[in-house]
Design a protein around this motif. Sequence first.
Motif, PDB file in Angstrom:
ATOM      1  N   SER A 126      -5.660  -5.837   8.531  1.00 44.58           N
ATOM      2  CA  SER A 126      -5.180  -4.683   7.765  1.00 44.58           C
ATOM      3  C   SER A 126      -4.473  -5.168   6.505  1.00 44.58           C
ATOM      4  O   SER A 126      -3.874  -6.245   6.483  1.00 44.58           O
ATOM      5  CB  SER A 126      -4.217  -3.848   8.613  1.00 44.58           C
ATOM      6  OG  SER A 126      -3.108  -4.638   9.019  1.00 44.58           O
ATOM      7  N   LEU A 127      -4.524  -4.374   5.439  1.00 45.17           N
ATOM      8  CA  LEU A 127      -3.918  -4.736   4.167  1.00 45.17           C
ATOM      9  C   LEU A 127      -2.410  -4.577   4.243  1.00 45.17           C
ATOM     10  O   LEU A 127      -1.902  -3.504   4.537  1.00 45.17           O
ATOM     11  CB  LEU A 127      -4.483  -3.854   3.043  1.00 45.17           C
ATOM     12  CG  LEU A 127      -3.914  -4.115   1.658  1.00 45.17           C
ATOM     13  CD1 LEU A 127      -4.316  -5.509   1.164  1.00 45.17           C
ATOM     14  CD2 LEU A 127      -4.410  -3.046   0.671  1.00 45.17           C
ATOM     15  N   PRO A 155       0.818  -1.231   0.000  1.00 43.81           N
ATOM     16  CA  PRO A 155       0.000   0.000   0.000  1.00 43.81           C
ATOM     17  C   PRO A 155       0.838   1.262   0.000  1.00 43.81           C
ATOM     18  O   PRO A 155       0.337   2.342  -0.318  1.00 43.81           O
ATOM     19  CB  PRO A 155      -0.818  -0.132   1.287  1.00 43.81           C
ATOM     20  CG  PRO A 155      -0.838  -1.587   1.600  1.00 43.81           C
ATOM     21  CD  PRO A 155       0.475  -2.109   1.138  1.00 43.81           C
ATOM     22  N   GLN A 156       2.116   1.143   0.379  1.00 47.74           N
ATOM     23  CA  GLN A 156       2.989   2.315   0.406  1.00 47.74           C
ATOM     24  C   GLN A 156       3.617   2.593  -0.966  1.00 47.74           C
ATOM     25  O   GLN A 156       4.337   3.567  -1.131  1.00 47.74           O
ATOM     26  CB  GLN A 156       4.102   2.125   1.442  1.00 47.74           C
ATOM     27  CG  GLN A 156       3.589   2.068   2.872  1.00 47.74           C
ATOM     28  CD  GLN A 156       2.954   0.739   3.224  1.00 47.74           C
ATOM     29  OE1 GLN A 156       3.328  -0.283   2.640  1.00 47.74           O
ATOM     30  NE2 GLN A 156       1.986   0.743   4.161  1.00 47.74           N
ATOM     31  N   PRO A 164      -5.039 -10.478  -2.341  1.00 47.76           N
ATOM     32  CA  PRO A 164      -4.624  -9.521  -1.306  1.00 47.76           C
ATOM     33  C   PRO A 164      -4.007 -10.249  -0.103  1.00 47.76           C
ATOM     34  O   PRO A 164      -4.327 -11.415   0.162  1.00 47.76           O
ATOM     35  CB  PRO A 164      -5.937  -8.837  -0.940  1.00 47.76           C
ATOM     36  CG  PRO A 164      -6.986  -9.859  -1.248  1.00 47.76           C
ATOM     37  CD  PRO A 164      -6.490 -10.634  -2.414  1.00 47.76           C
ATOM     38  N   ILE A 165      -3.110  -9.534   0.608  1.00 45.96           N
ATOM     39  CA  ILE A 165      -2.459 -10.093   1.803  1.00 45.96           C
ATOM     40  C   ILE A 165      -2.889  -9.239   2.992  1.00 45.96           C
ATOM     41  O   ILE A 165      -2.700  -8.014   2.986  1.00 45.96           O
ATOM     42  CB  ILE A 165      -0.924 -10.080   1.663  1.00 45.96           C
ATOM     43  CG1 ILE A 165      -0.510 -10.815   0.370  1.00 45.96           C
ATOM     44  CG2 ILE A 165      -0.274 -10.704   2.884  1.00 45.96           C
ATOM     45  CD1 ILE A 165       0.971 -10.696   0.067  1.00 45.96           C
ATOM     46  N   TYR A 187      -3.333  -5.094  -9.184  1.00 54.47           N
ATOM     47  CA  TYR A 187      -3.427  -4.642  -7.792  1.00 54.47           C
ATOM     48  C   TYR A 187      -4.871  -4.262  -7.466  1.00 54.47           C
ATOM     49  O   TYR A 187      -5.430  -4.685  -6.447  1.00 54.47           O
ATOM     50  CB  TYR A 187      -2.481  -3.452  -7.591  1.00 54.47           C
ATOM     51  CG  TYR A 187      -2.316  -3.019  -6.146  1.00 54.47           C
ATOM     52  CD1 TYR A 187      -1.247  -3.498  -5.375  1.00 54.47           C
ATOM     53  CD2 TYR A 187      -3.203  -2.132  -5.560  1.00 54.47           C
ATOM     54  CE1 TYR A 187      -1.093  -3.092  -4.049  1.00 54.47           C
ATOM     55  CE2 TYR A 187      -3.059  -1.731  -4.243  1.00 54.47           C
ATOM     56  CZ  TYR A 187      -1.994  -2.207  -3.479  1.00 54.47           C
ATOM     57  OH  TYR A 187      -1.855  -1.815  -2.165  1.00 54.47           O
ATOM     58  N   LYS A 188      -5.496  -3.506  -8.349  1.00 56.18           N
ATOM     59  CA  LYS A 188      -6.866  -3.066  -8.108  1.00 56.18           C
ATOM     60  C   LYS A 188      -7.844  -4.248  -8.135  1.00 56.18           C
ATOM     61  O   LYS A 188      -8.785  -4.315  -7.343  1.00 56.18           O
ATOM     62  CB  LYS A 188      -7.265  -2.036  -9.153  1.00 56.18           C
ATOM     63  CG  LYS A 188      -6.475  -0.746  -9.078  1.00 56.18           C
ATOM     64  CD  LYS A 188      -6.907   0.209 -10.174  1.00 56.18           C
ATOM     65  CE  LYS A 188      -6.122   1.521 -10.126  1.00 56.18           C
ATOM     66  NZ  LYS A 188      -6.543   2.454 -11.203  1.00 56.18           N
ATOM     67  N   ALA A 189      -7.601  -5.176  -9.057  1.00 58.91           N
ATOM     68  CA  ALA A 189      -8.517  -6.320  -9.171  1.00 58.91           C
ATOM     69  C   ALA A 189      -8.480  -7.180  -7.925  1.00 58.91           C
ATOM     70  O   ALA A 189      -9.510  -7.695  -7.467  1.00 58.91           O
ATOM     71  CB  ALA A 189      -8.156  -7.149 -10.407  1.00 58.91           C
TER      72      ALA A 189
END
Length: 720
Positions: free
Chosen positions: A198-199, A105-106, A191-192, A160-162
Amino acid sequence: MPLRLILVVPFVLQIFVAVGLTGYLSIRNGQKSINNVVSQLRSETSNRINQQILFYLEKPYIINQTIATGISTGQIDIKDIKALEHFSWRLVNQNTVDFLQTGTPQGKSVLVERLEEGFIVARTGDTDLPNRQSYRLNNEGKRATLLETKKFDPRTRPWYKAALKAGEPSWSKIFVSASGLSKATISLSQPIYSETGSLLGVQNSNFRLSRIHDFLKSVKVGLTGQTFIVDRSGHLIASSVIEQPYKIRAQELEQIPAAAIENPVIRATAKAVLERFSDFVSIDQSQQLDVVLDGKRQFVQVSPIQDGHGVDWFSVVVVPESDFMAEIDANTRTTMLLCLGALAVATVLGIYTAQLITQPLRRLSQSAEAVADGALDQNVALSHVQELNVLARSFNEMTQQLRGSFAKLEQTNEQLEQRVEERTVDLKEALQELQHTQTQMIQAEKMSSLGQLVAGVAHEINNPVNFIHGNVTHISEYTRDLLALVQLYQREWSNPTPAIQDKIDEIDLEFLNEDALKLLTSMEVGTDRIREIVQSLRNFSRLDEAQVKEVDIHEGIESTLLILQHRLKAKVNCPPTSVIRAYGDLPLVECHPGQLNQVFMNILTNAIDALEESNLDLTYQAIETHPNQITIRTAVIDAGWVEITIADNGPGIPEEIRQHIFDPFFTTKPIGKGTGMGMSISYQIIIEKHGGKLNCCSTVGKGTEFMIQIPIKLRDTADG
């Protein structure tokens, strides 16, 4: 049919049918075996392809799960980019997978990819650095050479968005690899999340579809069979013969429908599947079907491939029938040659055998024909075949007996001819008597049925008509009285109420006063006309009177004309037929009224038929110029006889036909329109019943005239 064919053909047919049936069953069994083998082959091939593709697709899922689990449990530090890069290199270096990518996310990202040249590169990006650097890694997984630097933010990428949108592992659509290799690729991303939810990042693995092509290419299906993969929408994913089954334009991939691909086998197979199932969406289990391409059959199996993470494809196996039919066709040719050989040998043997048998029989047949022509002095030579030898002796003895029998037959024939002549005379007399009796029976039955029908109809109509006619007079009087009363009211009360005035306007009282009396007058005229028709029917039938009675001949003629009035009226294509009456002053004539009316009916009907037939080829104007006419004349020819003449201006009757018009069953009308009994019965009624005369004169092209002469007083001999 010659005896030679009778002997040869069944023998040859037996061999041909036996050998042909054996060959046919052999071919059928071979075909059935081939179908079974091909069915097993395409099923096993489909299973192998499905298992291998699912195995390919399972690796990225397992790797993603391993990395995601390690990151979420803290075993792998996602913030340590170099450590994550080295861990990914180890997995790629072990040939477990060709492409691994992790984004945070960063904005940090790690990508490790094995290129087709064989070396591994790492593409790493950090928010502290504005760009992502691509390094070539050495055999120990360390950075060796800087290849390029490009701006990159994983958070903006579709994978990433999918992953964030799906919330679980999911495959992407097919796209072109960004590595510059222009290869069709699909990616599995998930996703992890940390244990608190939290992502932490997104893990992504790419899979190149070229590996499926290489695998399909290695799978051998018969000699020329093909395999390919399509998705639910019918677009081609991979093929064993087409390395790049899609179009790439400006790094954008465009899939091609299998039904529009240039490969004829793939195109024909896809069209056949769509014709049978409408689309691929409705297929939920393996299906087998046959496709004909250029007159050759192709065995096809379609099997679904689903991994539970978004892959929903179909494997299609196409096996040409020709790959397995070569040996069967060779055996078929051999069988046909054997059949032809056996047929030739059987034909030669049959002809030789038939020759031995037919030669003696031919000599016997020739002698028999000579005997049939009257040459009884025949003697057949004996044969070397025992049975034919016996037949020849029997034939020779038969000819000797025939010579004696013919002599006796000649004597008997002379006696028989004399008896036949005597019997023929008797039969002619009996036939004439039978025809006479039959004609009388038909006439009696016909007159009885017609009279009963006409009298019954007249009686049934007469009662209600008399009732209506009798009451119409009273209704007329009542109506006049009521209308007079209404008029009196109008004169005495000149200012009616608005309701009465509205009713007067509604019913149109003035018109009603005028039309009501006209209607009643029309009804009186109509009932009078019906009573006249009923009286005419009763006069025509004469069943309510004595069998012999003094009657007015003119009344019977008019009754007959009234019944035939519908045929004399004008029609759409023909003007009316005019009837000219030239009646003389006749006394009452003693006769059989009903039968005499039947004579009038037969003659008038024939006259109308002749006129209608002559009008078939004429126009309305031509007929109007020379109108159809029937002329009826009556006169007293001496003190004891009257004459009735009925003539028409029709086509006339040729002399060869006129001579037979009074013969029983003679008619010139088409089948179903005439029985040939009308004029014969009329002749008997005039001649036998009334002791009169009936003659016919006719001129072709001018018309026909019938002359009836009967005595005024019926003689006693006529009744008999």
